[in-house]
Scaffold this motif. Structure first.
Motif, mmCIF file in Angstrom:
data_model
loop_
_atom_site.group_PDB
_atom_site.id
_atom_site.type_symbol
_atom_site.label_atom_id
_atom_site.label_comp_id
_atom_site.label_asym_id
_atom_site.label_seq_id
_atom_site.Cartn_x
_atom_site.Cartn_y
_atom_site.Cartn_z
ATOM 1 N N VAL A 63 1.101 -1.389 0.146
ATOM 2 C CA VAL A 63 -0.084 0.317 0.166
ATOM 3 C C VAL A 63 0.554 0.999 0.328
ATOM 4 C CG1 VAL A 63 -1.512 1.368 1.698
ATOM 5 C CG2 VAL A 63 -1.903 -1.008 0.633
ATOM 6 N N VAL A 64 2.223 1.596 0.704
ATOM 7 C CA VAL A 64 2.708 2.155 0.439
ATOM 8 C C VAL A 64 3.024 2.772 -1.079
ATOM 9 C CG1 VAL A 64 4.616 3.305 1.884
ATOM 10 C CG2 VAL A 64 3.015 2.357 3.409
ATOM 11 N N LEU A 65 3.850 1.548 -1.277
ATOM 12 C CA LEU A 65 4.678 1.751 -2.647
ATOM 13 C C LEU A 65 4.127 2.166 -3.624
ATOM 14 C CD1 LEU A 65 6.816 1.098 -4.378
ATOM 15 C CD2 LEU A 65 5.508 -1.358 -4.421
ATOM 16 N N GLY A 66 2.679 1.826 -3.577
ATOM 17 C CA GLY A 66 1.627 2.352 -4.045
ATOM 18 C C GLY A 66 1.135 4.241 -3.621
ATOM 19 N N PHE A 67 0.778 4.238 -2.204
ATOM 20 C CA PHE A 67 1.268 5.627 -2.208
ATOM 21 C C PHE A 67 2.649 6.521 -2.870
ATOM 22 C CE2 PHE A 67 -2.347 4.994 1.766
ATOM 23 C CZ PHE A 67 -2.762 4.853 0.979
ATOM 24 N N VAL A 68 3.017 6.606 -2.755
ATOM 25 C CA VAL A 68 4.519 6.630 -2.993
ATOM 26 C C VAL A 68 4.639 7.430 -4.370
ATOM 27 C CG1 VAL A 68 7.136 6.495 -2.481
ATOM 28 C CG2 VAL A 68 5.746 6.009 -0.654
ATOM 29 N N LEU A 69 4.424 5.956 -5.443
ATOM 30 C CA LEU A 69 4.376 6.060 -6.708
ATOM 31 C C LEU A 69 3.453 6.926 -7.155
ATOM 32 C CD1 LEU A 69 5.349 2.524 -7.655
ATOM 33 C CD2 LEU A 69 6.490 4.538 -7.873
ATOM 34 N N LEU A 70 2.388 7.168 -6.728
ATOM 35 C CA LEU A 70 1.260 9.084 -7.061
ATOM 36 C C LEU A 70 1.730 9.383 -6.710
ATOM 37 C CD1 LEU A 70 -1.613 9.060 -8.182
ATOM 38 C CD2 LEU A 70 -2.346 8.483 -5.386
ATOM 39 N N ALA A 71 2.083 9.358 -5.160
ATOM 40 C CA ALA A 71 2.708 11.168 -4.789
ATOM 41 C C ALA A 71 3.789 11.603 -5.877
ATOM 42 C CB ALA A 71 3.162 10.717 -3.529
ATOM 43 N N ILE A 72 4.901 10.941 -6.421
ATOM 44 C CA ILE A 72 5.865 11.137 -7.095
ATOM 45 C C ILE A 72 5.316 12.066 -8.432
ATOM 46 C CG2 ILE A 72 8.084 10.243 -8.084
ATOM 47 C CD1 ILE A 72 8.463 8.478 -5.722
ATOM 48 N N VAL A 100 5.661 -1.401 -13.040
ATOM 49 C CA VAL A 100 5.950 -0.840 -14.487
ATOM 50 C C VAL A 100 4.824 -0.006 -14.726
ATOM 51 C CG1 VAL A 100 6.871 0.055 -16.516
ATOM 52 C CG2 VAL A 100 8.496 -0.534 -14.595
ATOM 53 N N VAL A 101 3.904 -0.765 -15.266
ATOM 54 C CA VAL A 101 2.881 -1.341 -15.977
ATOM 55 C C VAL A 101 1.634 -0.357 -14.993
ATOM 56 C CG1 VAL A 101 0.578 -2.086 -17.502
ATOM 57 C CG2 VAL A 101 2.760 -2.912 -17.488
ATOM 58 N N GLY A 102 1.560 -0.939 -13.357
ATOM 59 C CA GLY A 102 0.865 0.977 -12.547
ATOM 60 C C GLY A 102 1.054 1.489 -12.517
#
Length: 504
Positions: A265-274, A311-313
């Motif tokens: 979940v944190v990984l998804g949040f971080v990529l979105l934030a970047i 990468v796709v996400g």
């Protein structure tokens, strides 16, 4: 009896089993802890939050710090990474970093008096101190001594974080605690960015932990750029980069199964934030990590598939404005864009070129010792006028960590900084080998992930100056402490010693 219980709970497997068996009791306890705070209706929202943090978070953590300094270090890491001090000071509250840092230093001093010895920590701590003395010495020949004092003193004070980490984090358990403190801190910040994204309420900054401003990203294209608790979205993206490989590794290798979905979940949040920072330098840093992984890291089929999905996400969640901004950069740098198509984004690129050219000229004029630490900005406009570059109308920074060091500290500064990076790389390599020899594969893969994250941070720093040195010092302190952690695991299993020398 109590000390034995604490020792058992310090092991990740034991802690995971305990949390799994006690989760409903812990949930009930946490819910009941909110009741007395909610009854204090006369407090406003900020005071209510501060009261909750002090009573139900600060005090237990303070007690825990004196019982286990490695847990205290993890708490301090969380405080520093979230930039809680600047947020607190903005609201008139005392600095939590100072208060907690003093408390942690007191706990460490008491343990040293009690007979504990930080074996293996003296050399890296001493070299770090010498490096900071080089920075201080550069003030002696600077033209703007008084103006640069605050920058230099802040850099040295925050550099003490590195030494504190080296002295405290000496076991594999400490390493894991600090890493998870970083992950939870990033999750804390980016969860607020996620709420801003799904609601569109970028005006609500969560008391200063989730700042955002509207920015022109390209021709006829604009959007809100988030900057978290910092003042610039590019620096916020920079500090999030190292969290990506750490979360990815924990999703695949975390021994406490309950924490794997947390990391995901944190990984998804971080990529979105970047992506919401619209930082092109951050994209270069992530590409640097991907390139190093393909060149140097042996990936299992599971990791390859997970990486492709990631990468796709990432491509799917990237805002269209971000893609347009990257295309803008490529067209501007390659010269394919005509003058009539120039946008604010292109002006930013041209401005950065000018700032980097000024840094090169400063270095050429002062190749040995530079113009003095913290002095680039105060010399910028004179050099810019002499070189007939774009008039920025204000003092500017070099927008490159390495060019900033070259301009301000010359060859001496570059050599000392390069030595520090070499020692960090050597520490990471030897720590990974030590964990492998001791059979602690979990920490071995985590060391690799941490090294990849720091590499991405350093790559992205090609385009950003040293505005928030505390993050660099956190990563450096963790890296330099890892050989001690690996040695502690080797000692447990009776393996050969692992030595890290400053020079061969």
């Amino acid at each position: 009896m109590a000390s034995k219980a604490w020792m058992r709970l310090s092991q990740p497997e034991e802690l995971g089993r305990w949390i799994a068996t006690q989760k409903w009791d812990l949930l009930a306890l946490g819910a009941s802890a909110l009741v007395p705070v909610l009854l204090i209706s006369q407090l406003d929202a900020l005071e209510l939050a501060l009261a909750f943090l002090v009573v139900f978070v600060g005090l237990p953590v303070a007690v825990l710090t004196f019982l286990r300094t490695d847990w205290g270090l993890a708490a301090l890491t969380f405080i520093i990474y979230t930039n809680a001090t600047d947020v607190a000071v903005e609201h008139g509250a005392p600095s939590p970093t100072k208060l907690y840092g003093i408390m942690l230093l007191t706990a460490l001093t008491l343990r040293l008096i009690g007979g504990e010895r930080p074996v293996g920590a003296i050399k890296p701590a001493l070299f770090t101190l010498i490096y900071m003395l080089f920075i201080l010495a550069s003030l002696a020949y600077s033209d703007h001594f008084r103006d640069a004092q605050e920058y230099v003193i802040n850099n040295i004070r925050e550099g003490m974080i590195c030494i504190l980490i080296i002295l405290i984090s000496r076991t594999a358990a400490s390493f894991r605690l600090v890493v998870w403190a970083l992950i939870f801190a990033a999750g804390f910040l980016t969860s607020m960015n996620f709420l801003q994204f799904i609601t569109g309420a970028y005006w609500f900054n969560f008391a200063g932990f989730a700042k955002a401003e509207y920015d022109e990203l390209g021709k006829e294209l604009g959007d809100y750029r988030i900057s978290g608790p910092l003042t610039d979205p590019n620096f916020y993206a920079l500090i999030l980069i190292p969290i990506v490989p750490l979360c990815f590794d924990r999703v695949l290798n975390e021994p406490i199964r309950l924490l794997r979905p947390v990391a995901a979940v944190v990984l998804g949040f971080v990529l979105l934030a970047i992506s919401l920072t619209y930082s092109r330098g951050a994209l270069v840093g992530l590409l640097g990590i991907a390139g190093l992984v393909l060149l140097r890291v042996r990936l299992s089929p599971k990791a390859l598939v997970s990486g492709l999905i990631l990468v796709v996400g990432l491509a799917a969640i990237a805002p269209s404005a971000y893609i347009a901004r990257v295309n803008d950069l490529i067209a501007t740098v390659s010269g394919e864009k005509s003058q009539s198509d120039t946008s604010a984004a292109d002006v930013s690129v041209d401005g950065r070129k000018a700032e980097m050219l000024v840094a090169l000229r400063m270095f050429a004029d002062n190749p040995l010792q530079g113009v003095g630490a913290g002095n680039y900005a105060f010399n910028f406009q004179n050099y810019s006028q002499d070189l007939h570059l774009m008039n920025r109308g204000e003092d500017r920074n070099a927008h490159s960590l390495y060019l900033q060091i070259a301009a301000e500290r010359g060859l001496i500064g570059l050599a000392s900084f390069g030595t520090l990076l070499w020692l960090m790389a050597k520490s990471l390599r030897q720590a990974r080998q030590g964990f492998d020899q001791a059979g602690v594969k979990d920490c071995a893969t985590l060391t690799v992930a941490f090294g990849l994250g720091v590499f991405g941070f350093l790559v992205s720093s090609l385009f950003l100056h040293e505005s928030y040195p505390k993050y660099f010092w956190i990563f450096m302190g963790i890296a330099l402490s890892l050989p001690q952690a690996a040695q502690s695991e080797l000692d447990r299993f009776g393996e050969r010693s692992l030595s890290v020398r400053l020079f061969p």
